[in-house]
Design an enzyme around this catalytic site. Structure first.
Site, short mmCIF file in Angstrom:
data_model
loop_
_atom_site.label_atom_id
_atom_site.label_comp_id
_atom_site.label_asym_id
_atom_site.label_seq_id
_atom_site.Cartn_x
_atom_site.Cartn_y
_atom_site.Cartn_z
N MET A 1 -10.52 6.93 8.34
CA MET A 1 -10.77 7.62 7.06
C MET A 1 -11.96 8.58 7.19
SD MET A 1 -10.26 4.22 4.68
CE MET A 1 -11.27 3.22 5.80
N LYS B 1 -3.80 3.04 -2.78
CA LYS B 1 -4.93 3.88 -3.18
C LYS B 1 -5.00 5.07 -2.24
CE LYS B 1 -7.61 0.24 -2.97
NZ LYS B 1 -6.67 -0.86 -3.16
N ASP C 1 0.83 -1.20 0.00
CA ASP C 1 0.00 0.00 0.00
C ASP C 1 0.87 1.26 0.00
OD1 ASP C 1 -2.30 -1.48 0.07
OD2 ASP C 1 -2.65 -1.24 2.21
#
Length: 257
Positions: A182, A67, A45
């Site tokens: 998030m 991402k 990641d």
């Protein structure tokens, strides 16, 4: 894992879903580090720290499929297929994921696809940022005087998921500490939903950016004022959000430093 004595490497053909932890290389597990040192391929990641990437076998192929909001290096389907393809050609393939593979990391989806493709899989848990970042900020998620329950929830939901949205009303009334992953981009919506659920405006809130890293930042406020604070200082993702009375413990450690 001892690379030098591994028997029949070509017959292993296994994918390890490894949690890299939240950033501090000291929080990487010994098992995870050992697997990285033996890996043939590491698919990682974007948020995995450079210090942890440095633990990877120097001969290994390294592929960044991270991402980030607005910049999707690889669609999830392509990442999963890449894991399957690499497992057909290599003995030890590592999917290196920030935090823990199964906590909002899509590790469960990858495991299912790999197993259905006939690929052997092993999970190596990692320390998740929702626990580590508050700890580094001196915020205990449970405390006998403040909280006996914790809810971990995503602030960024997937499209086409099993239900349309998080039940913020139930969360507001069902847990004394709320940890949101998030959550910065959707913070205005989340705050409004919690206020609509009659969570008190003076409920303490902590935002913790780059948790456990040298550049960790905290923003402390209350439910009724945190959005204004975020705007005033330009606080940005990636960060976890902690909501609840335990945030009152913030700053205690600084007394001793």
């Amino acid at each position: 894992m001892n690379c030098s004595v591994t028997q029949g490497r070509q017959s292993l053909r296994k994918v390890y879903l490894v949690g890299a932890g939240p950033g501090d290389p000291g929080l990487m597990t010994l098992k995870g580090k050992g697997i990285l040192e033996c890996a043939d391929v590491v698919i990682h990641d974007a948020l995995v720290s450079p210090q942890i990437l440095a633990m990877i076998n120097s001969q290994a192929e390294k592929i960044n499929v991270g991402k980030r909001k607005g910049r999707h290096s690889q669609a999830q389907e392509k990442t999963t297929q890449l894991l399957i393809d690499k497992a057909q050609e290599n003995a030890i393939v590592v999917r290196l994921k920030g935090g823990d593979p199964f906590i909002f990391g899509r590790g469960g989806e990858e495991m299912k696809a790999l197993v259905e493709a006939g690929v052997s899989v092993e999970i190596v848990p990692g320390i998740t940022s929702g626990i580590a970042a508050p700890a580094y900020a001196g915020i205990p998620l449970t405390h006998r005087l403040y909280s006996s329950s914790v809810t971990f929830v995503t602030g960024h939901e997937a499209t086409g998921k099993y239900r349309p949205e998080v039940n913020w009303d139930a969360i507001a009334h069902g847990s004394e500490t709320i940890v949101i992953y998030m959550g910065i981009h959707n913070l205005p919506h989340i705050v409004q939903q919690l206020i609509n659920a009659e969570l008190s405006l003076d409920t303490p809130v902590a935002l913790i950016r780059w948790g456990t890293r040298p550049d960790q930042e905290e923003l402390i406020g209350e439910l009724g004022t945190i959005l204004e604070q975020v705007k005033n200082v330009g606080f940005e993702a990636p960060a976890v959000v902690v909501i609840g009375a335990v945030v009152k413990m913030y700053g205690l450690l600084s007394v001793l430093t």
